[in-house]
Scaffold this motif. Sequence first.
Motif, mmCIF file in Angstrom:
data_model
loop_
_atom_site.group_PDB
_atom_site.id
_atom_site.type_symbol
_atom_site.label_atom_id
_atom_site.label_comp_id
_atom_site.label_asym_id
_atom_site.label_seq_id
_atom_site.Cartn_x
_atom_site.Cartn_y
_atom_site.Cartn_z
ATOM 1 N N GLY A 65 0.638 -1.362 0.094
ATOM 2 C CA GLY A 65 0.071 0.128 0.121
ATOM 3 C C GLY A 65 0.676 1.498 0.072
ATOM 4 O O GLY A 65 0.510 2.487 -0.744
ATOM 5 N N SER A 66 2.217 1.300 0.618
ATOM 6 C CA SER A 66 3.184 2.372 0.582
ATOM 7 C C SER A 66 3.337 2.458 -1.028
ATOM 8 O O SER A 66 4.724 3.291 -1.242
ATOM 9 C CB SER A 66 4.124 2.095 1.452
ATOM 10 O OG SER A 66 2.522 2.783 2.789
ATOM 11 N N ILE A 67 4.119 1.402 -1.367
ATOM 12 C CA ILE A 67 5.216 1.274 -2.881
ATOM 13 C C ILE A 67 4.862 2.841 -3.710
ATOM 14 O O ILE A 67 5.859 3.859 -3.756
ATOM 15 C CB ILE A 67 5.157 0.727 -3.261
ATOM 16 C CG1 ILE A 67 6.025 -0.348 -2.497
ATOM 17 C CG2 ILE A 67 6.353 0.267 -5.052
ATOM 18 C CD1 ILE A 67 5.538 -1.988 -2.847
ATOM 19 N N GLU A 68 3.806 2.859 -4.437
ATOM 20 C CA GLU A 68 3.257 4.122 -4.904
ATOM 21 C C GLU A 68 3.656 4.903 -4.435
ATOM 22 O O GLU A 68 4.411 5.914 -4.675
ATOM 23 C CB GLU A 68 2.235 3.631 -5.531
ATOM 24 C CG GLU A 68 1.617 4.241 -6.355
ATOM 25 C CD GLU A 68 0.276 4.429 -7.507
ATOM 26 O OE1 GLU A 68 -0.023 5.753 -7.879
ATOM 27 O OE2 GLU A 68 0.011 3.258 -7.450
ATOM 28 N N LEU A 69 2.976 5.711 -3.196
ATOM 29 C CA LEU A 69 3.252 6.972 -2.470
ATOM 30 C C LEU A 69 4.900 7.016 -2.337
ATOM 31 O O LEU A 69 5.574 8.293 -1.957
ATOM 32 C CB LEU A 69 2.663 6.734 -1.092
ATOM 33 C CG LEU A 69 1.410 6.541 -1.062
ATOM 34 C CD1 LEU A 69 0.455 6.479 -0.253
ATOM 35 C CD2 LEU A 69 0.344 7.971 -1.966
ATOM 36 N N LEU A 70 5.767 5.851 -1.765
ATOM 37 C CA LEU A 70 7.253 6.304 -1.587
ATOM 38 C C LEU A 70 8.474 6.057 -3.266
ATOM 39 O O LEU A 70 9.383 6.173 -2.440
ATOM 40 C CB LEU A 70 7.877 5.446 -0.713
ATOM 41 C CG LEU A 70 6.794 5.814 0.798
ATOM 42 C CD1 LEU A 70 7.335 3.869 2.100
ATOM 43 C CD2 LEU A 70 7.542 6.815 1.410
ATOM 44 N N THR A 71 8.203 5.360 -4.060
ATOM 45 C CA THR A 71 8.730 5.534 -4.951
ATOM 46 C C THR A 71 8.922 6.936 -6.000
ATOM 47 O O THR A 71 8.362 7.679 -5.615
ATOM 48 C CB THR A 71 7.675 5.093 -5.946
ATOM 49 O OG1 THR A 71 7.968 3.749 -6.296
ATOM 50 C CG2 THR A 71 9.084 4.997 -7.899
ATOM 51 N N GLY A 72 10.841 7.412 -5.278
ATOM 52 C CA GLY A 72 11.097 8.404 -6.002
ATOM 53 C C GLY A 72 11.358 9.130 -4.613
ATOM 54 O O GLY A 72 12.176 10.420 -5.352
ATOM 55 N N ALA A 73 10.992 8.613 -3.669
ATOM 56 C CA ALA A 73 11.568 9.767 -2.248
ATOM 57 C C ALA A 73 13.078 9.169 -1.869
ATOM 58 O O ALA A 73 13.437 7.902 -1.951
ATOM 59 C CB ALA A 73 9.942 9.362 -1.526
ATOM 60 N N THR A 74 13.268 10.659 -0.765
ATOM 61 C CA THR A 74 14.746 10.266 -0.510
ATOM 62 C C THR A 74 14.730 10.407 0.896
ATOM 63 O O THR A 74 13.294 11.246 1.309
ATOM 64 C CB THR A 74 15.356 11.555 -0.977
ATOM 65 O OG1 THR A 74 15.437 11.182 -2.011
ATOM 66 C CG2 THR A 74 17.072 11.253 -0.743
ATOM 67 N N LEU A 75 15.362 10.024 1.942
ATOM 68 C CA LEU A 75 14.944 10.294 3.486
ATOM 69 C C LEU A 75 15.925 10.653 3.642
ATOM 70 O O LEU A 75 16.948 9.810 3.669
ATOM 71 C CB LEU A 75 14.745 8.966 3.896
ATOM 72 C CG LEU A 75 14.660 8.833 5.268
ATOM 73 C CD1 LEU A 75 13.633 9.805 5.642
ATOM 74 C CD2 LEU A 75 14.237 7.307 6.413
ATOM 75 N N ASP A 76 16.079 11.620 4.362
ATOM 76 C CA ASP A 76 17.018 12.819 4.318
ATOM 77 C C ASP A 76 16.927 12.675 6.517
ATOM 78 O O ASP A 76 16.324 13.007 7.006
ATOM 79 C CB ASP A 76 17.305 13.522 4.227
ATOM 80 C CG ASP A 76 18.717 14.300 4.172
ATOM 81 O OD1 ASP A 76 19.578 14.243 4.551
ATOM 82 O OD2 ASP A 76 18.947 15.621 3.593
#
Length: 104
Positions: A65-76
């Motif tokens: 359920g989270s893959i699409e929303l997190l694709t391309g994100a960066t955690l800093d």
Amino acid sequence: MISVTPQAAEQIAKSAQQAGAGACLRLAARLDDKGVLEYGMGFDDQADGDTQVVANGIAILVSRGSIELLTGATLDYVEINPGEWRFIFINPSDPSHKPPKPAS
């Protein structure tokens, strides 16, 4: 899928060691009723249907359920105010995302 900055990876490793936690960091995202993207993170075991990726040496778990929303994100991990450090998500999939302005 998702990237982790060296600063974030270092802090995650320190937190895992202090907590005696397992090696996997779960990242989650969901859209609330107003269309605002909310994020969550914590140490967890892998569950059926999870995707596991390694970013900058950190094993990350993400549910279907989270893959699409997190694709391309960066955690800093950044200093918000002097002495106040926080994890932040830089995510082009977030409706409220504003790309950083180029330095002048």
